[in-house]
Design an enzyme around this catalytic site. Structure first.
Site, PDB file in Angstrom:
ATOM      1  CB  SER A 280     -76.005 -28.557  28.351  1.00  0.00           C
ATOM      2  OG  SER A 280     -77.007 -28.264  27.421  1.00  0.00           O
TER       3      SER A 280
ATOM      4  CG  HIS B 167     -76.100 -23.373  29.073  1.00  0.00           C
ATOM      5  ND1 HIS B 167     -75.362 -23.827  28.001  1.00  0.00           N
ATOM      6  CD2 HIS B 167     -76.882 -24.413  29.451  1.00  0.00           C
ATOM      7  CE1 HIS B 167     -75.677 -25.082  27.743  1.00  0.00           C
ATOM      8  NE2 HIS B 167     -76.596 -25.466  28.614  1.00  0.00           N
TER       9      HIS B 167
END
Length: 360
Positions: free
Chosen positions: A312, A183
């Site tokens: 992330s 992502h």
């Protein structure tokens, strides 16, 4: 956080795990590099002037626990194909090689195992963390980012077609290969591949990029992250894995981290280092916490280490107390209301990452 807690937490990045050393089924060794400054392809700009948007996925607990178990080997093999995007915008699909297909077949047959839970890390070594950030913030700033392994960790800047930037974290796992989350490179909300990526190893604030920055030549994600999307992130949790290939071999000088299969799952002290967005711009922060193997599914595991959007793509790694080697066993990908989630390097994931890293 009290001073004793901070001291113990910082020491956790260098000390032995509280548990017996496990022989990894498959592993790729790290490298400390030459220590010389690599030739950057990007002169670090004023990163604080960029418009940054949050791209950290949030999922419900039942979505995060999804497994890779699929009806047929054909469907799973399709998901483990590679979708690659080059700097010039060319997109291609690469079928799994025979070795990866064999790992997939083994996965389907249920050879991935989880050992019994023997208990968490003792409090005298590491205070149990709280989450997300849960409760008291247990993160510690890493200021000596030129020291191994911190210089192998960097901030990824991804730009969409509107000129908006998002930030993630990544770790060198080879001369030019950076391990991160899918992502960070591909956005369903933005229509697919993001427009550009930059990587700054050892970044220590907006005005201190000791190695400059690097562009990319190729970005790799799992085909399943694209074709299994059903309109919400939870449908692609099992596929949130990526490797970014830099335009120059930064790893030759800054080094890279080792990585290994986390199979069978076992208790260990996880180290997570990255660039959380709630801290001063582009500063590196680390945390450590125990991982309970009972949280592991075939494709992920969870923990209460404090993270925040921007973290992330951070590697989740273990320090081997006997050999002093560090091995990445997961990638920090998402948060739920009660915990943080890592994609677990099971055997097929390991093989997929290893194929790309070794080829670059």
């Amino acid at each position: 956080m009290n001073r004793l807690h901070a001291t113990l937490l910082t020491a956790a990045f260098f000390s032995a795990s509280a548990f017996p050393v496990v022989a990894f089924a498959q592993s790729a060794a790290g490298n400390t590099g030459t220590g010389e400054a690599p030739r950057a392809s990007i002169e670090a700009p004023d990163l604080s002037s960029r418009k940054v948007i949050d791209r950290t996925p949030k999922v419900e607990a039942d979505e995060a626990s999804r497994n890779l178990a699929m009806p047929t080997e054909e469907e799973l093999t399709k998901g483990f194909a590679t979708r690659a995007r080059s700097k010039d915008g060319t997109v291609r699909e690469i079928a799994p090689d025979p070795e990866l297909i064999e790992q997939i077949r083994s996965f389907i047959q249920g050879t991935s195992t989880i050992i019994d839970k023997p208990g968490l890390a003792p409090e005298e070594e590491l205070d149990e963390a709280s989450r997300q950030v849960f409760g008291e913030d247990d993160r510690v700033q890493i200021t000596d980012t030129r020291k191994y392994p911190f210089n192998t960790i960097g901030q990824i800047w991804s730009k969409n077609s509107k000129g908006e930037w998002s930030i993630c974290s990544g770790t060198m796992i080879g001369k030019s290969a950076v391990l991160t989350a899918a992502h960070c490179l591909y956005s369903h909300d933005d229509g697919g591949w993001l427009a550009d990526y930059e990587f700054y190893p050892g970044l220590n604030g907006q005005n201190d990029a000791p190695y400059g920055g690097f562009g990319f030549v190729d970005a790799y994600i799992l085909e399943g992250y694209i074709t299994n999307y059903q309109g919400f992130y939870g449908s692609v949790v099992p596929w949130d894995l990526a490797v970014l290939i830099l335009d120059k071999p930064a790893g030759e000088t800054v080094g890279w981290m080792g990585y290994a299969t986390y199979d069978p799952a076992y208790p260990f002290t996880a180290n997570i280092i990255g660039y959380p967005g709630d801290k001063p711009v582009s500063t590196m922060w680390g945390t450590a916490c125990p991982v309970d193997p009972a949280t592991a599914t075939e494709n992920n595991f969870s923990y209460l280490c404090d993270t925040y959007p921007g973290s992330s793509g951070s590697s989740v790694y273990e320090l081997n107390g006997q050999t002093k080697d560090r091995f990445i066993v997961g990638v920090n990908i998402a948060e739920t209301p009660t915990e943080n989630i890592a994609l677990r390097l099971n055997k097929p994931y390991f093989q997929w990452v290893n194929n790309i890293a070794k080829a670059n």
